[in-house]
Design a protein around this motif. Structure first.
Motif, short mmCIF file in Angstrom:
data_model
loop_
_atom_site.label_atom_id
_atom_site.label_comp_id
_atom_site.label_asym_id
_atom_site.label_seq_id
_atom_site.Cartn_x
_atom_site.Cartn_y
_atom_site.Cartn_z
N GLY A 166 12.69 19.36 5.94
CA GLY A 166 11.42 20.06 5.86
C GLY A 166 11.15 20.69 4.50
O GLY A 166 10.26 21.53 4.38
N VAL A 167 11.93 20.30 3.48
CA VAL A 167 11.61 20.79 2.13
C VAL A 167 10.24 20.26 1.72
O VAL A 167 9.48 20.91 1.04
N ILE A 168 9.93 19.03 2.17
CA ILE A 168 8.58 18.51 2.01
C ILE A 168 8.05 18.12 3.38
O ILE A 168 8.83 17.88 4.31
N ASP A 169 6.75 18.08 3.52
CA ASP A 169 6.14 17.74 4.80
C ASP A 169 5.83 16.25 4.88
O ASP A 169 5.88 15.65 5.94
N CYS A 170 5.47 15.68 3.74
CA CYS A 170 5.08 14.27 3.70
C CYS A 170 5.60 13.65 2.40
O CYS A 170 5.95 14.37 1.47
N ALA A 171 5.62 12.33 2.37
CA ALA A 171 5.96 11.64 1.14
C ALA A 171 5.19 10.35 1.08
O ALA A 171 4.85 9.77 2.12
N ILE A 172 4.88 9.91 -0.13
CA ILE A 172 4.10 8.69 -0.31
C ILE A 172 4.97 7.59 -0.89
O ILE A 172 5.66 7.81 -1.89
N GLY A 186 8.80 -0.33 1.55
CA GLY A 186 9.78 0.45 0.78
C GLY A 186 10.29 1.64 1.58
O GLY A 186 11.48 1.93 1.61
N GLY A 187 9.39 2.33 2.27
CA GLY A 187 9.78 3.49 3.06
C GLY A 187 10.65 3.09 4.24
O GLY A 187 11.59 3.80 4.62
N LYS A 190 8.18 11.09 11.31
CA LYS A 190 7.87 10.41 12.57
C LYS A 190 6.44 9.88 12.60
O LYS A 190 6.05 9.22 13.56
N PHE A 191 5.65 10.19 11.59
CA PHE A 191 4.24 9.81 11.63
C PHE A 191 3.82 9.06 10.37
O PHE A 191 4.11 9.48 9.26
N LEU A 192 3.16 7.94 10.60
CA LEU A 192 2.73 7.09 9.49
C LEU A 192 1.20 7.07 9.46
O LEU A 192 0.56 6.77 10.47
N HIS A 193 0.64 7.40 8.30
CA HIS A 193 -0.80 7.33 8.15
C HIS A 193 -1.10 6.17 7.21
O HIS A 193 -0.86 6.26 6.01
N ALA A 244 0.85 -1.19 0.00
CA ALA A 244 0.00 0.00 0.00
C ALA A 244 0.88 1.24 0.00
O ALA A 244 1.87 1.31 0.72
N GLN A 245 0.52 2.22 -0.82
CA GLN A 245 1.25 3.48 -0.87
C GLN A 245 0.63 4.41 0.17
O GLN A 245 -0.53 4.80 0.05
N VAL A 246 1.43 4.73 1.20
CA VAL A 246 0.88 5.46 2.34
C VAL A 246 1.69 6.72 2.62
O VAL A 246 2.77 6.92 2.07
N LEU A 247 1.17 7.55 3.53
CA LEU A 247 1.78 8.84 3.84
C LEU A 247 2.79 8.72 4.99
O LEU A 247 2.45 8.22 6.06
N TYR A 248 3.99 9.20 4.76
CA TYR A 248 5.01 9.36 5.81
C TYR A 248 5.13 10.86 6.05
O TYR A 248 5.45 11.60 5.12
#
Ligand code: NA
Ligand code: NA
Lengths: 200, 430, 329
Positions: C183-189, C194-195, C205-208, C130-134
């Motif tokens: 902090g150039v980006i706030d989140c990555a998918i 893989g992440g 620090k947060f996984l959705h 699953a492609q999720v938000l980090y």
């Protein structure tokens, strides 16, 4: 044959100015986007994508200028040991080889653009730019590089046939230590010119 | 197959073809001899992908910044300001040269730009104050090489792109070694001038504390540029390429503020930028093509296997690689050397267990060495050109002590890899 | 059975750092294929990233005959042809089971498109986890994406992020970790495992864990190469690749939860020391928002890019499975 700068040199200089302008414009757009992103959490220009197209254009538009100003690197370790006649032969070989390389770059560049055209390819982003537009500009630079190398190769053959070895050395020989030094002095000189704009 | 590749390359390069042609013909020949596939057809796609790579956009941005700064008048004031601080050490202005190079290096991505700029500013002092030309010129040539070690750095951007290493991490890793090397250079000057005071020339006049503090104002513009092109990366405001672009705009504003920039001068800056960028990119494209052919044919793997099968200790292999670069560096233009060899050498290095980030720093120091070794040493040429008279061998001789300092730093990095690796680790909180 | 005729195959594999390539694809071509054919069929394989390629050009080169068989991420190629996004539009498949059904439903359409228009023979279709938000800061739900800069891969993920007022940033996989750190980006998918493998947890620090999509990949053969193969070898390869395909799907079912466990330490991690990311819970309203983003933004924009015919084919296949209809207007 006149000693006035050839059309290739003048044309290449114009293209270099365009390339430099594209880089400056990219820097300005990117700066605006960085500021906007950090202040308002939004981008204005999609500079990330546009500037990569500007880079591709600058690179290919500048190939010929790098050639006419002798910037493309050749390794001279053995060259300087060779007698002058052999050196002129190596110069001819080098410019012919570079013309062949320019031909290959142009040929496969055409294939890439043609592929984008048949597929109707667009950039994989929100902008969805039809890729043939930036790739077309990029291809124009490659074609100019091919024209310039071919013209210089032809001119080298003519000059050699006429026995004008000094001219061959000046136009397609390896940059000598003196020329190298002169070229960087010119940068130094340019620094002074800046204070005397009328100098150029 | 490997032997054929090496021989072919030697013949092509030896016959003084353009480096990009030599690499291109090598790739085409290997592919037509050994591959049943028309690998040449990949050229178009590879060329487009490399030409439109956002990471490589940093290269023209750094060059343009350097071209504009050279004309901006910022450096003269910085140089005078620094002189108030280090000019009284034994060796006088030579410390100023090194300090000014280090500070300028923190705003410029190029060694040639650093040497040319500092050289232009400091050269008139050499004669006026009776310095030994050789050592004085050496401090400029060697000091200039700091331009690619102290971030930002064109070479690190290209290395990062070719070895898939993070550029911000490389910058952090080079930070301590960069200023350490500046310190080693100064140490060398100090020791030499203690042993032979005659080489030292006149020291700068002592100045009061107040004047010193006032002189700090002159460091403002370089500090501003450093904060923009390096600080903005770690503050999370910009990527390395964006940061390099901020540098262009800032240097342009500085030049305009100092009323130093005409349209003609700007066009010359464009020419310098495009000339170098296109030269570099033609070699990058050719090198990527050779790399594509060699990895398709399995040559890259074969080299790495052969090196690991040699059964030498990792240190021995590393030392051989370092020695090879020192020799090649005498003859081969440095960006060419870096671009053409990174795809082969980095897999070997990582296979041996070294960190590619750490090696990036060592590699850049080797490139710095190549910039001041004759016969082909770009910084030697630049310094000689700015000087405009006198024997070339002065510059060569005067640079030699600093070459030793570079080797000493490589030794330190081998003994204590944390000199490079501690900062990136500490800041990423690993 | 008769021995197969001697054949060598030149394969370009998927992204080399993934478990999919290392544990399944590479051993499949270097060991399983020669073994199963008693040495008649042999293969060389190299992942595309190690050849200096970036992804979008892999199938272009395949179709020009530079390799025999290649695996590539379909999201990368959606610029050349939006139909590549058809099976993996952000928000369409809530679970890997649905994604599998969607993929099978659209497979004949892709096969036809690849063979008739792109001149490659489709051999296999599979996914990542699953492609999720980090994220650097806590994301309690999709609504928190407003104003956030998110690294996305492909147009459909960008559309999804934009729906919530965030902006999609395109960035090379290798640069993401540092960009998150700074902090150039706030989140990555990316995928759940893989992440973890790329150590994104060091800066995010947060996984959705809400699946946005699944990272579809395709394996295909150059058509001229394929048509020249003896029928026996064709059927041998098809049968073998079917087992590889099943293995990849099985691996991703397993690794989906494993990736979450490794990132958060909420369950044992067999891939190394577990990281300490904070796992947010997926709320009912998130599921509703995901659907809303799909219906209002992702699907219409994609339909427009892909065109009337393409959309009609999607409606007749995927649309039936997930009970949705797209319209290009
Ligand atoms: Na620097
Ligand atoms: Na050298």
């Amino acid at each position: 044959m006149s000693e006035r700068p050839a059309f290739t040199a003048r044309g290449s200089q114009w293209l270099a100015w365009i390339g430099g302008g594209l880089m400056l414009a990219s820097a300005v757009l990117i700066t605006c986007d960085v500021v906007a992103r950090n202040l308002f959490a939004s981008t204005i220009f999609e500079s990330f994508e546009l500037s990569t197209y500007a880079l591709a254009a600058t690179v290919s538009l500048g190939f010929a200028f790098a050639l006419t100003t002798k910037a493309h690197v050749r390794i001279e370790v053995l060259y300087i040991l060779a007698p002058a006649g052999v050196r002129r032969g190596l110069d001819l070989l080098a410019i012919l080889s570079l013309a062949a390389v320019a031909f290959a770059l142009t040929w496969f560049g055409i294939q890439t653009v043609a592929e984008s055209l048949t597929l109707g390819a667009r950039s994989n982003s929100a902008l969805a730019v039809p890729l043939v537009i930036p790739q077309g500009i990029w291809l124009a630079g490659l074609i100019w590089f091919l024209i310039t190398t071919t013209w210089l190769a032809g001119r080298t053959i003519v000059l050699l046939a006429r026995g004008r070895f000094d001219a061959v050395e000046r136009e397609v020989g390896i940059v000598s230590l003196e020329e190298e030094i002169e070229a960087s002095t010119e940068a130094h000189q340019r620094g002074r010119d800046a204070q005397r704009p009328e100098a150029r | 197959m490997l032997l054929v590749a090496v021989l072919l390359l030697l013949v092509l390069v030896g016959s003084a073809l353009h480096v990009a042609s030599a690499l291109g013909f090598l790739g085409a020949a290997l592919s037509s001899i050994y591959s049943p596939f028309p690998l040449l057809k990949a050229l178009g796609e590879l060329m487009w992908a490399a030409s439109s790579d956002f990471i490589l956009l940093a290269v023209p941005m750094f060059i343009l910044t350097g071209e504009i700064l050279l004309r901006s008048g910022v450096t003269e004031r910085m140089y005078d300001g620094l002189d108030r601080w280090v000019g009284q050490l034994p060796g006088g202005l030579m410390h100023t040269n090194i300090a000014a190079s280090a500070i300028f290096a923190a705003t410029s991505g190029s060694s040639v730009a650093t040497a040319a700029t500092i050289g232009t500013v400091s050269m008139p002092n050499m004669r006026r104050h009776g310095y030994n030309p050789a050592l004085f010129l050496g401090t400029i040539a060697a000091g200039g090489t700091l331009g690619i070690l102290i971030p930002p750095s064109i070479n690190m951007v290209i290395y990062g792109m070719l070895s898939e290493t993070s550029v911000p991490e490389l910058y952090l890793a080079a930070f301590i070694p960069g200023f350490l090397l500046a310190g080693l250079f100064s140490l060398a000057v100090w020791v030499i001038c203690l042993v032979r005071p005659a080489l030292g020339g006149k020291r700068s006049l002592p100045v009061g504390t107040l004047e010193r503090i006032r002189s700090l104002v002159s460091l403002g513009p370089p500090l501003l540029l450093f904060l923009l092109v390096v600080g903005s990366i770690y503050a999370g405001l910009a990527t390395p390429t964006e940061a390099a672009s901020l540098g262009v705009v800032a240097s342009l504003l500085l030049a305009l503020a100092n009323r130093r920039l005409s349209v003609a001068a700007l066009l010359r800056a464009f020419e310098g930028t495009v000339r170098t960028t296109s030269m570099v990119m033609l070699i990058v494209i050719a090198a990527l093509f050779v790399n594509f052919v060699m990895s398709t044919l399995g040559i890259t793997d074969a080299v790495v296997m052969a090196m690991t099968r040699l059964d030498w200790s990792p240190l021995a292999v590393l030392l051989v690689i370092i020695a090879a670069y020192l020799v090649l560096g005498c003859f081969v233009e440095t960006l060419t050397l870096m671009i053409a060899t990174t795809p082969i050498v980095v897999p070997i290095i990582t296979k041996l267990g070294y960190s590619p980030v750490w090696f990036g720093v060592v590699f850049v120091i080797l490139i710095e060495a190549a910039l001041i070794t004759p016969p082909i040493g770009m910084n030697l040429f630049v310094v000689q050109s700015v000087r405009g008279q006198g024997p070339f061998r002065d510059v060569v001789r005067g640079s030699a002590p600093f070459l030793l300092m570079m080797l000493a730093l490589i030794g330190l990095l081998i003994a204590a890899p944390d000199l490079a690796l501690w900062l990136p680790r500490a800041l990423s909180g690993k | 059975a008769d021995p197969l005729p001697k054949t060598t195959v030149n394969v370009v594999g998927n992204l080399g750092i993934t478990t999919q390539y290392k544990d399944l694809e590479a051993p499949f071509w270097t060991h399983k294929i020669p073994d199963a054919s008693d040495g008649a069929v042999t293969a060389k394989i190299k992942p595309w990233n190690e050849m200096g390629l970036k992804g979008p050009e892999v199938f272009r080169l395949l179709r020009q005959g530079l390799f025999d068989i290649a695996t590539a991420q379909m999201g990368h190629m959606a610029g050349d042809a939006p139909i590549n996004d058809a099976t993996d539009l952000a928000g369409v498949s809530p679970t890997i089971e649905v994604f599998s059904q969607v993929t099978q439903a659209f497979r004949p359409e892709l096969e036809r498109y690849y063979e008739k228009e792109f001149k490659v023979k489709l051999l296999g279709l599979w996914s990542f986890q699953a492609q999720v938000l980090y994220c650097r800061e806590q994301i309690r739900g999709l609504a928190d994406l407003k104003g956030k800069r998110v690294r996305t891969s492909g147009a459909s993920q960008s559309d999804f992020i934009e729906h919530f007022g965030g902006s999609g940033v395109s960035m090379a996989f290798g640069e993401v970790q540092q960009a998150l750190a700074n902090g150039v980006i706030d989140c990555a998918i990316t995928g759940t495992l893989g992440g973890y493998k790329a150590k994104w947890f060091e800066s995010a620090k947060f996984l959705h864990p809400l699946p946005i999509n699944w990272g579809s990949s395709a394996q295909a053969a150059n058509l001229a190469f394929w048509n020249k193969l003896p029928a026996g070898v064709q059927s041998f390869l098809l049968a073998q690749i079917k087992t590889l395909e099943a293995d990849v799907w099985e691996q991703n079912r397993r690794e989906n939860d494993l990736g979450i466990a490794c990132n958060t330490g909420t369950a044992p991690c067999s891939e190394g020391p577990a990281a300490k990311m904070t796992l947010s819970t997926v709320s009912e309203s998130d599921l509703a928002l995901r659907k809303e983003a799909l219906l209002k933004t992702v699907l219409p924009r994609w339909a427009k890019r892909c065109g009337t015919d393409c959309t009609a084919r999607w409606n007749a296949t995927v649309g039936k499975v997930v009970n949705l209809q797209a319209s290009p207007n």
